[in-house]
Design a protein around this motif. Sequence first.
Motif, PDB file in Angstrom:
ATOM      1  N   TRP A   1       3.474 -15.924   4.718  1.00 16.30           N
ATOM      2  CA  TRP A   1       3.083 -14.703   5.426  1.00 16.30           C
ATOM      3  C   TRP A   1       2.837 -14.993   6.906  1.00 16.30           C
ATOM      4  O   TRP A   1       3.115 -14.167   7.771  1.00 16.30           O
TER       5      TRP A   1
ATOM      6  N   TYR B   1       8.058  -5.596   7.025  1.00 18.94           N
ATOM      7  CA  TYR B   1       8.275  -5.075   5.675  1.00 18.94           C
ATOM      8  C   TYR B   1       7.932  -6.129   4.626  1.00 18.94           C
ATOM      9  O   TYR B   1       7.981  -7.329   4.892  1.00 18.94           O
ATOM     10  N   LEU B   2       7.603  -5.625   3.455  1.00 21.36           N
ATOM     11  CA  LEU B   2       7.375  -6.489   2.290  1.00 21.36           C
ATOM     12  C   LEU B   2       8.371  -6.071   1.213  1.00 21.36           C
ATOM     13  O   LEU B   2       8.497  -4.872   0.911  1.00 21.36           O
TER      14      LEU B   2
ATOM     15  N   SER C   1       0.384  -6.286   1.645  1.00 17.15           N
ATOM     16  CA  SER C   1       0.765  -5.392   2.747  1.00 17.15           C
ATOM     17  C   SER C   1      -0.337  -5.347   3.802  1.00 17.15           C
ATOM     18  O   SER C   1      -0.064  -5.360   5.011  1.00 17.15           O
ATOM     19  N   TYR C   2      -1.574  -5.299   3.336  1.00 15.01           N
ATOM     20  CA  TYR C   2      -2.713  -5.259   4.257  1.00 15.01           C
ATOM     21  C   TYR C   2      -2.797  -6.565   5.045  1.00 15.01           C
ATOM     22  O   TYR C   2      -2.965  -6.558   6.270  1.00 15.01           O
TER      23      TYR C   2
ATOM     24  N   VAL D   1       2.241  -4.623   6.982  1.00 12.86           N
ATOM     25  CA  VAL D   1       3.584  -4.070   6.846  1.00 12.86           C
ATOM     26  C   VAL D   1       3.574  -2.549   6.962  1.00 12.86           C
ATOM     27  O   VAL D   1       2.580  -1.889   6.682  1.00 12.86           O
TER      28      VAL D   1
ATOM     29  N   GLN E   1       5.990  -0.647   5.405  1.00 16.04           N
ATOM     30  CA  GLN E   1       6.405  -0.097   4.116  1.00 16.04           C
ATOM     31  C   GLN E   1       6.746  -1.260   3.191  1.00 16.04           C
ATOM     32  O   GLN E   1       7.261  -2.289   3.633  1.00 16.04           O
ATOM     33  N   ALA E   2       6.439  -1.066   1.911  1.00 13.37           N
ATOM     34  CA  ALA E   2       6.752  -2.103   0.927  1.00 13.37           C
ATOM     35  C   ALA E   2       7.758  -1.562  -0.075  1.00 13.37           C
ATOM     36  O   ALA E   2       7.748  -0.371  -0.394  1.00 13.37           O
TER      37      ALA E   2
ATOM     38  N   VAL F   1      -0.175   2.556   3.556  1.00 10.37           N
ATOM     39  CA  VAL F   1       1.149   1.948   3.365  1.00 10.37           C
ATOM     40  C   VAL F   1       1.838   2.651   2.204  1.00 10.37           C
ATOM     41  O   VAL F   1       1.193   3.016   1.212  1.00 10.37           O
TER      42      VAL F   1
ATOM     43  N   VAL G   1       4.640   2.534  -0.843  1.00  9.84           N
ATOM     44  CA  VAL G   1       5.323   1.589  -1.723  1.00  9.84           C
ATOM     45  C   VAL G   1       6.427   2.351  -2.431  1.00  9.84           C
ATOM     46  O   VAL G   1       6.179   3.370  -3.076  1.00  9.84           O
TER      47      VAL G   1
END
Lengths: 201, 461
Positions: free
Chosen positions: B68, B79-80, B113-114, B118, B120-121, B160, B162
């Motif tokens: 990360w 992005y994730l 994500s936090y 990101v 958007q995941a 975010v 998902v």
Amino acid sequence: MARLTPDNVARAQEIIGRYPRPRSALIPLLHLAQEQDGWVSPEAMGHIGELLGLTAAEVLGTCSFYEMFKREPVGRYVVNVCTSISCHLLGGDELLHHVEERLGVRSGGTTPDGRFTVNHVECIAACTEAPCLQVNYRYFHKVTPDAVDALLDDLAAGRRDDEVPPHGTLTRVRQQVPAGRWAGRGAEGLPPDRTSLGGDG
Amino acid sequence: MAVTDAPRIVTARFEYDDSHTLSRYLATGGYEGLRAALAKTPEEVTDEVKAANLLGRGGAGFPAGVKWGFCPPGVFPRYLVINGDESEPGTYKDRLLMERDPHQLIEGVLIASYAIGVAQAFIYVRGEMALAQERLVAALNEAYEAGWVGRDIDGSGFSVDVLLHWGAGAYIVGEETALIESLEGRRGFPRLKPPFFPAAKGLYLQPTVVNNVETISNLPWILRNGGAAFDALGTERASGTRMFAVSGHVKRPGVYEVELGVTTFRDIIYAPVYAGGIRDDNALKAFIPGGASAPWFFEEHLDLPLDQTAVGPAGSMLGSGAIVVMDETTDAVRAAFSLVRFFSHESCGKCTPCREGTGWLEKIVRRVLAGSGRPTDIDLILDVVDNISPGPYPRAGTGSLGAEPVPFPPRQTTICPLGPSVGAPLVSAIHRFRDEFEAYIERAGTPVTIAGPAPVGGAAS
Ligand SMILES: Cc1cc2nc3c(=O)[nH]c(=O)nc-3n(C[C@H](O)[C@H](O)[C@H](O)COP(=O)(O)O)c2cc1C
Ligand code: SF4
């Protein structure tokens, strides 16, 4: 065998809107077309290209790469028998042979009545449940010849319709986002796409 | 036999029939890890994951927290992408996690994500896994509705989205840069690294983290219990627990979550609570320790611990947690053929040594099996492998025979590691069971027309 229906166009627009760039929706839209018709017709590919601003070649180039997209009609039930290593060790090849004999078609073929297509496939992630197969991507574990006979009979008689929807239908639940819950930050600050031939994207 | 009392981390809820629902999830500690994360700064969350020493469970085994940190500072959007493409022969764990505990994965996605920041995941699920898709969509719908995903999560100000994405049948899409290409709506062709390391230039050429489903499913527990508690399980270099699918000729094939580092291959293959030993109490012939791409191990490797730093130097890899057991009745040439056919079928065709080489190898082994092998075929196989992966190919040593192991990984003339993987079954089988290849070829050498009376009942010609 055609373009997407108005309902599916509405669904397609919703799917496209959830990606930072439209082209990312290409595979989901090809699945939508396959769900509608059971296969992906040239008309559907053309329509998807229009929706995404892609050329016919771009759509076909992606579509033809992926094994699940059938560019010719297939049976209502697509029976995929695994012959990868874990299934191979526990009779996957014999199971395939049994299914071929029973339905009278070789792997890759469709029965004349259009009911069944048979394929041998590589690992479907059920390795501890070998030998296994999928019908329209629904799993059947530790399958014996007797069990497969009963399954094929049931399918032919329409007794498994709850469990096994027609070919093309994957998840029967669609992603829903209640009003006001979508964060919509995916494309913030993202430069425009210059890589597609079909449009400015 | 070491069966440790380590807690089950990612499979703890599997005992419940309704383990996939939000109500069961919330009743069993669900979303508490996310709350703990949101009370920290993103940097603190990353530090917690680094402290856990959570190694990637997708195959390469890279530490998640460290990965990360490779996103270039200040570059957004990021992005994730969750890799749920599970297709390596022998591998069966991510599908279970998606079907049986989708909220655990979603919570892990939110935590990551936090920490990464990101925009958007995406959860990329293998196309063939209809039930996993259905369960994940249903769980996402519940989570959006309840305010756990999307805008202003749990009133924290953190937002975010998902999105469930799904593939359409192609093993190569499991390779992270091919996964990204596919998510961009293209063919699953791997990208060259460098320059296309996902953390620097990933999805839409933006910083992108790709993590495996099981890797991410560990995060809720780590945030609830602390990185140190996770690191305390296992050994210094192999922390926590991990899911292993034990398949093939064992009494109790199954997916078992075991403590890393202290559990050995012997434990997981023979312990009564795990795979319970070889069927019919047959002798062990060989086992694959980490999926189709892993060179084979044998009897003398049973006491190696489940720890990549022990398995790698011994000539193979833990890979995707897939242990395939072959007993003494196994035909090594046929088993190798099944694996070679897989790689040949799944080669994406972008680079020549893999596209051509895997196809030739399949044809050569096929003709050996069909009784048309030539005496030169064994050397030809090794020569073709050498064109895809030059130099000594990783393999187990031969113990009493004195040959030293060649450590993992193989070298490559290709864009991605799929090409070289075709050597794993072939070099392993030829090295150890060359006589079986020779027997097929010698049989082939028997003249087809022989002097004397025609065999009775033979087909007329
Ligand atoms: C040919 C090939 C196939 C792969 N398939 C998968 C896969 O199905 N699932 C997966 O998580 N990783 C797969 N990987 C590894 C990914 O490239 C990547 O390392 C991984 O998803 C990173 O996640 P992790 O760090 O959490 O393990 C594959 C790699 C290669 C070369
Ligand atoms: S090694 Fe094989 S799978 Fe990988 S990029 Fe090259 S052709 Fe494609």
